[in-house]
Enzyme design. Structure first.
Site, PDB file in Angstrom:
ATOM      1  N   ASN A  42      -7.942 -16.510  -4.946  1.00  0.00           N
ATOM      2  CA  ASN A  42      -9.319 -16.015  -4.857  1.00  0.00           C
ATOM      3  C   ASN A  42     -10.197 -16.471  -6.021  1.00  0.00           C
ATOM      4  OD1 ASN A  42      -8.124 -14.441  -6.761  1.00  0.00           O
ATOM      5  ND2 ASN A  42      -8.465 -12.479  -5.736  1.00  0.00           N
TER       6      ASN A  42
ATOM      7  N   PHE B 187       3.340  -8.536  -3.847  1.00  0.00           N
ATOM      8  CA  PHE B 187       2.834  -9.889  -4.056  1.00  0.00           C
ATOM      9  C   PHE B 187       3.054 -10.399  -5.478  1.00  0.00           C
ATOM     10  CE2 PHE B 187      -0.772  -6.910  -4.505  1.00  0.00           C
ATOM     11  CZ  PHE B 187      -1.201  -7.202  -5.792  1.00  0.00           C
TER      12      PHE B 187
ATOM     13  N   GLU C  48      -6.506  -7.689 -22.293  1.00  0.00           N
ATOM     14  CA  GLU C  48      -6.506  -9.055 -21.761  1.00  0.00           C
ATOM     15  C   GLU C  48      -7.198 -10.082 -22.663  1.00  0.00           C
ATOM     16  OE1 GLU C  48      -6.182  -8.090 -16.988  1.00  0.00           O
ATOM     17  OE2 GLU C  48      -8.092  -8.815 -17.781  1.00  0.00           O
TER      18      GLU C  48
ATOM     19  N   ARG D 216     -17.384  -8.549 -12.722  1.00  0.00           N
ATOM     20  CA  ARG D 216     -16.729  -8.146 -11.462  1.00  0.00           C
ATOM     21  C   ARG D 216     -17.697  -8.304 -10.277  1.00  0.00           C
ATOM     22  NH1 ARG D 216     -11.188  -7.171 -11.218  1.00  0.00           N
ATOM     23  NH2 ARG D 216     -11.642  -5.771  -9.492  1.00  0.00           N
TER      24      ARG D 216
ATOM     25  N   HIS E  72     -10.390 -14.349 -11.946  1.00  0.00           N
ATOM     26  CA  HIS E  72      -9.898 -13.037 -12.388  1.00  0.00           C
ATOM     27  C   HIS E  72     -10.924 -12.441 -13.340  1.00  0.00           C
ATOM     28  CE1 HIS E  72      -7.272  -9.981 -14.215  1.00  0.00           C
ATOM     29  NE2 HIS E  72      -7.839 -10.331 -15.345  1.00  0.00           N
TER      30      HIS E  72
ATOM     31  N   ARG F 141     -16.016 -15.329  -5.212  1.00  0.00           N
ATOM     32  CA  ARG F 141     -14.856 -15.298  -4.319  1.00  0.00           C
ATOM     33  C   ARG F 141     -15.252 -15.620  -2.877  1.00  0.00           C
ATOM     34  NH1 ARG F 141     -11.665 -10.206  -7.120  1.00  0.00           N
ATOM     35  NH2 ARG F 141     -10.186 -11.451  -8.316  1.00  0.00           N
TER      36      ARG F 141
ATOM     37  N   THR G 160     -11.728  -8.537  -4.068  1.00  0.00           N
ATOM     38  CA  THR G 160     -10.463  -9.274  -4.212  1.00  0.00           C
ATOM     39  C   THR G 160     -10.247 -10.256  -3.060  1.00  0.00           C
ATOM     40  OG1 THR G 160      -9.557  -7.310  -5.301  1.00  0.00           O
ATOM     41  CG2 THR G 160      -7.978  -8.977  -4.551  1.00  0.00           C
TER      42      THR G 160
HETATM   43  P1  GDP Z   1      -8.505  -8.007  -8.661  1.00  0.00           P
HETATM   44  O1  GDP Z   1      -8.678  -7.045  -9.810  1.00  0.00           O
HETATM   45  O2  GDP Z   1      -9.689  -8.034  -7.733  1.00  0.00           O
HETATM   46  O3  GDP Z   1      -8.120  -9.404  -9.117  1.00  0.00           O
HETATM   47  O4  GDP Z   1      -7.302  -7.487  -7.734  1.00  0.00           O
HETATM   48  P2  GDP Z   1      -5.888  -6.830  -8.098  1.00  0.00           P
HETATM   49  O5  GDP Z   1      -5.813  -6.416  -9.529  1.00  0.00           O
HETATM   50  O6  GDP Z   1      -5.608  -5.794  -7.038  1.00  0.00           O
HETATM   51  O7  GDP Z   1      -4.842  -8.018  -7.832  1.00  0.00           O
HETATM   52  C1  GDP Z   1      -4.611  -9.023  -8.795  1.00  0.00           C
HETATM   53  C2  GDP Z   1      -4.509 -10.345  -8.082  1.00  0.00           C
HETATM   54  O8  GDP Z   1      -3.358 -10.329  -7.227  1.00  0.00           O
HETATM   55  C3  GDP Z   1      -5.662 -10.669  -7.131  1.00  0.00           C
HETATM   56  O9  GDP Z   1      -6.790 -11.215  -7.778  1.00  0.00           O
HETATM   57  C4  GDP Z   1      -5.018 -11.659  -6.190  1.00  0.00           C
HETATM   58  O10 GDP Z   1      -4.908 -12.970  -6.767  1.00  0.00           O
HETATM   59  C5  GDP Z   1      -3.618 -11.071  -6.044  1.00  0.00           C
HETATM   60  N1  GDP Z   1      -3.529 -10.133  -4.895  1.00  0.00           N
HETATM   61  C6  GDP Z   1      -4.115  -8.908  -4.744  1.00  0.00           C
HETATM   62  N2  GDP Z   1      -3.808  -8.333  -3.580  1.00  0.00           N
HETATM   63  C7  GDP Z   1      -2.977  -9.212  -2.951  1.00  0.00           C
HETATM   64  C8  GDP Z   1      -2.297  -9.184  -1.692  1.00  0.00           C
HETATM   65  O11 GDP Z   1      -2.386  -8.227  -0.916  1.00  0.00           O
HETATM   66  N3  GDP Z   1      -1.521 -10.276  -1.391  1.00  0.00           N
HETATM   67  C9  GDP Z   1      -1.404 -11.346  -2.244  1.00  0.00           C
HETATM   68  N4  GDP Z   1      -0.618 -12.374  -1.871  1.00  0.00           N
HETATM   69  N5  GDP Z   1      -2.024 -11.401  -3.435  1.00  0.00           N
HETATM   70  C10 GDP Z   1      -2.806 -10.358  -3.782  1.00  0.00           C
END
Ligand code: GDP
Length: 139
Positions: free
Chosen positions: A113, A58, A127, A86, A116, A103, A92
């Protein structure tokens, strides 16, 4: 432990006028704003910010989304701020997020979502300075 963490209000939430509601939840939870800014990310900046996800399927879509409109970036400070932010955010995937989380209430799908948040102290240490210099941090 007092911590500083990074929050981003993502493009679809800013577009829908939700930044004020989200900032209200942040401050209502006792997290202090130390810096706040509206940013239009360049493609290069979005790619660098999410570099850790470069190999994920993604990644391209995520970067495209993050440059689709302005984001609001904030540095938040408080006791255990990283985990607390968080928790306020929720899981997520908005469909899996607990009731009352940002979210759950404001996210559209797993990508769009709404917000961040840094996921660890090491991530926050990378960050926060990505967006803010020491001089930008008030208080
Ligand atoms: P976070 O820490 O909860 O934000 O999640 P992650 O670090 O795993 O992913 C970063 C960001 O990527 C997420 O907040 C989403 O915007 C996006 N994302 C995560 N998983 C997916 C997925 O399976 N598909 C898509 N399209 N976007 C994703």
């Amino acid at each position: 432990m007092r911590e500083t963490t990074l929050a981003i209000i993502k493009p679809e939430a800013v577009k829908r006028g939700l930044a004020g509601d989200i900032l209200k939840r942040i401050q209502g939870a006792g997290l202090a704003l130390r810096a706040l800014r509206l940013v239009g990310l360049s493609r290069a900046q979005a790619e660098a910010f999410y570099d850790v996800h470069r190999e994920r399927p993604f990644y391209r879509s995520l970067c495209e989304y993050m440059i689709s409109g302005p984001v609001v970036v904030a540095a938040l400070e408080g006791e255990g701020a990283i985990a607390r932010w968080r928790e306020l955010m929720g899981a997520t995937d908005p469909a899996q997020a607990a009731p009352g989380t940002i979210r759950k209430d404001f996210g559209i799908d797993i990508e769009q979502n709404a917000v961040h948040g840094s996921d660890s102290a090491a991530t926050a240490a990378r960050e926060v300075p990505f967006f803010f210099s020491a001089l930008d941090l008030v208080g």
